[in-house]
Write an enzyme that holds these catalytic residues in place. Sequence first.
Site, PDB file in Angstrom:
ATOM      1  N   LYS A  58      -5.460   3.875   4.890  1.00 17.41           N
ATOM      2  CA  LYS A  58      -6.172   3.610   3.636  1.00 17.41           C
ATOM      3  C   LYS A  58      -7.530   4.303   3.609  1.00 17.41           C
ATOM      4  O   LYS A  58      -8.007   4.692   2.540  1.00 17.41           O
ATOM      5  CB  LYS A  58      -6.310   2.101   3.404  1.00 17.41           C
ATOM      6  N   LYS A 118       7.695   5.385   0.892  1.00 13.50           N
ATOM      7  CA  LYS A 118       7.948   4.046   0.328  1.00 13.50           C
ATOM      8  C   LYS A 118       7.611   3.996  -1.159  1.00 13.50           C
ATOM      9  O   LYS A 118       6.633   4.598  -1.594  1.00 13.50           O
ATOM     10  CB  LYS A 118       7.049   3.079   1.118  1.00 13.50           C
ATOM     11  N   LYS A 144       3.645   0.240  -5.773  1.00 12.53           N
ATOM     12  CA  LYS A 144       3.268  -0.156  -7.140  1.00 12.53           C
ATOM     13  C   LYS A 144       1.988   0.519  -7.627  1.00 12.53           C
ATOM     14  O   LYS A 144       1.733   0.554  -8.827  1.00 12.53           O
ATOM     15  CB  LYS A 144       3.169  -1.680  -7.251  1.00 12.53           C
TER      16      LYS A 144
HETATM   17  N1  AQP Z   1       9.068  -0.122  -1.283  1.00 19.47           N
HETATM   18  C1  AQP Z   1       9.169  -1.395  -0.974  1.00 19.47           C
HETATM   19  N2  AQP Z   1      10.350  -1.916  -0.599  1.00 19.47           N
HETATM   20  C2  AQP Z   1      10.466  -3.231  -0.280  1.00 19.47           C
HETATM   21  N3  AQP Z   1       9.424  -4.091  -0.304  1.00 19.47           N
HETATM   22  C3  AQP Z   1       8.225  -3.611  -0.659  1.00 19.47           C
HETATM   23  N4  AQP Z   1       7.013  -4.178  -0.786  1.00 19.47           N
HETATM   24  C4  AQP Z   1       6.135  -3.252  -1.203  1.00 19.47           C
HETATM   25  N5  AQP Z   1       6.735  -2.072  -1.345  1.00 19.47           N
HETATM   26  C5  AQP Z   1       8.040  -2.265  -1.019  1.00 19.47           C
HETATM   27  C6  AQP Z   1       6.733  -5.563  -0.529  1.00 19.47           C
HETATM   28  O1  AQP Z   1       5.997  -6.050  -1.651  1.00 19.47           O
HETATM   29  C7  AQP Z   1       4.923  -6.873  -1.216  1.00 19.47           C
HETATM   30  C8  AQP Z   1       3.644  -6.286  -1.809  1.00 19.47           C
HETATM   31  O2  AQP Z   1       2.601  -6.416  -0.953  1.00 19.47           O
HETATM   32  P1  AQP Z   1       1.154  -5.844  -1.246  1.00 19.47           P
HETATM   33  O3  AQP Z   1       0.742  -6.187  -2.614  1.00 19.47           O
HETATM   34  O4  AQP Z   1       0.299  -6.286  -0.113  1.00 19.47           O
HETATM   35  O5  AQP Z   1       1.257  -4.306  -1.248  1.00 19.47           O
HETATM   36  P2  AQP Z   1       1.945  -3.242  -0.377  1.00 19.47           P
HETATM   37  O6  AQP Z   1       2.740  -3.794   0.746  1.00 19.47           O
HETATM   38  O7  AQP Z   1       0.919  -2.182  -0.059  1.00 19.47           O
HETATM   39  O8  AQP Z   1       2.948  -2.759  -1.492  1.00 19.47           O
HETATM   40  P3  AQP Z   1       2.789  -1.616  -2.517  1.00 19.47           P
HETATM   41  O9  AQP Z   1       3.795  -1.838  -3.591  1.00 19.47           O
HETATM   42  O10 AQP Z   1       2.840  -0.311  -1.794  1.00 19.47           O
HETATM   43  O11 AQP Z   1       1.356  -1.871  -3.133  1.00 19.47           O
HETATM   44  P4  AQP Z   1       0.134  -0.904  -3.330  1.00 19.47           P
HETATM   45  O12 AQP Z   1       0.733   0.396  -3.814  1.00 19.47           O
HETATM   46  O13 AQP Z   1      -0.663  -1.591  -4.402  1.00 19.47           O
HETATM   47  O14 AQP Z   1      -0.584  -0.814  -2.025  1.00 19.47           O
HETATM   48  C9  AQP Z   1       4.960  -6.875   0.295  1.00 19.47           C
HETATM   49  O15 AQP Z   1       5.611  -8.054   0.743  1.00 19.47           O
HETATM   50  C10 AQP Z   1       5.787  -5.674   0.661  1.00 19.47           C
HETATM   51  O16 AQP Z   1       6.498  -5.833   1.875  1.00 19.47           O
END
Ligand code: AQP
Length: 335
Positions: free
Chosen positions: A114, A199, A202
């Site tokens: 990050k 991956k 969002k």
């Molecule tokens: N690609 C994915 N496949 C399966 N599960 C996923 N999760 C995220 N991406 C996938 C699960 O969603 C939850 C979100 O957790 P977070 O908000 O802490 O963010 P993250 O893990 O960093 O997910 P993102 O979507 O990639 O968010 P951003 O882009 O905002 O940093 C978790 O339980 C994760 O496992």
Amino acid sequence: MTSKPTLFSGIQPSGDLMIGNYIGSIKNWVKMQDDYNCLFSLVNLHAITVEQSPEALKKRSLDFVAWYLAAGIDPDKSTVFIQSHVPEHSELAWLLNCHTYMGELNRMTQFKDKSAKHEQNINVGLFDYPALMAADILLYQTEKVPVGADQKQHLELTRDLAIRLNNKFERELFKVPEPFIPPTSAGGRIMSLQDPTAKMSKSDENKDNFIALADDRKQILKKLKKAVTDSGSEIYYDLENKPGVANLLTLYSVISDQPIDAVVKHFEGKMYGHLKIELAELIADYLEPIQNRFTEIRSNETELHAILTKGADHARQQAQPTLRAFQEALGFVLR
Ligand code: AQP
């Protein structure tokens, strides 16, 4: 108090909630509600470790909670709350800060990743993220934490902290949490549509990379038609050599609740185009009732706030004994 094991999980209000978050987290949360004392949080304190627009953050926070409920999280069974409504998270995080070593945080790969991504804003909160995450978990005497591979290192630190503090103060201040791999682990990692080696995320700036829960049928079809596959034409599951097709098959398998083999059989002799169109229809049909419930729930902010107030009260009740016991162990004069 409940005798069920406690489970904590949260999502950061960043970006657009998408199908990967649904499959990797919310869909599994819904199934766990009967067997665990579940706390599902909207972790906004974590979200501000990267730059956020205040208006967007506020709107998105209520949106995400409405999506939790629309997807089937029942606030009468589970504790649904916004992290900042429970100040014990920040309080415990500070106390844990004073028992976490710089060297431990320096090793965290998420911080390295990050920091590289947000070069202009390498703030102390970003560095300290794992201590706050440890607080989220330890505050509730959590036994099970559903985690993806990317969070395993943070959970390991949480466990180390719990063990260290229990030993130091010679009492069981904190339960040592276990990672929880949901029984249906398929779809644990949904990949980006345009780059199936990365991956699905969002917060991805390219919205063609993910299917948002709010996307309509036309958008879903458009994004899937554009999804990267490969130069072949035969549909079979090969993660290494055909990651794009494998990702689409995984999505189809999870959403239709069929094993991959059955999905591959279904598409025997068909082209990638068939897979994309059928998958788009499947996802759109699946999301439609969730989207309708979302619209209804989101239109009643009073009710949404009432659910969140109840959730925060319930979470605080569960959090306070842990915090107090730790403060007492530290030698604080209790109020
Ligand atoms: N690609 C994915 N496949 C399966 N599960 C996923 N999760 C995220 N991406 C996938 C699960 O969603 C939850 C979100 O957790 P977070 O908000 O802490 O963010 P993250 O893990 O960093 O997910 P993102 O979507 O990639 O968010 P951003 O882009 O905002 O940093 C978790 O339980 C994760 O496992």
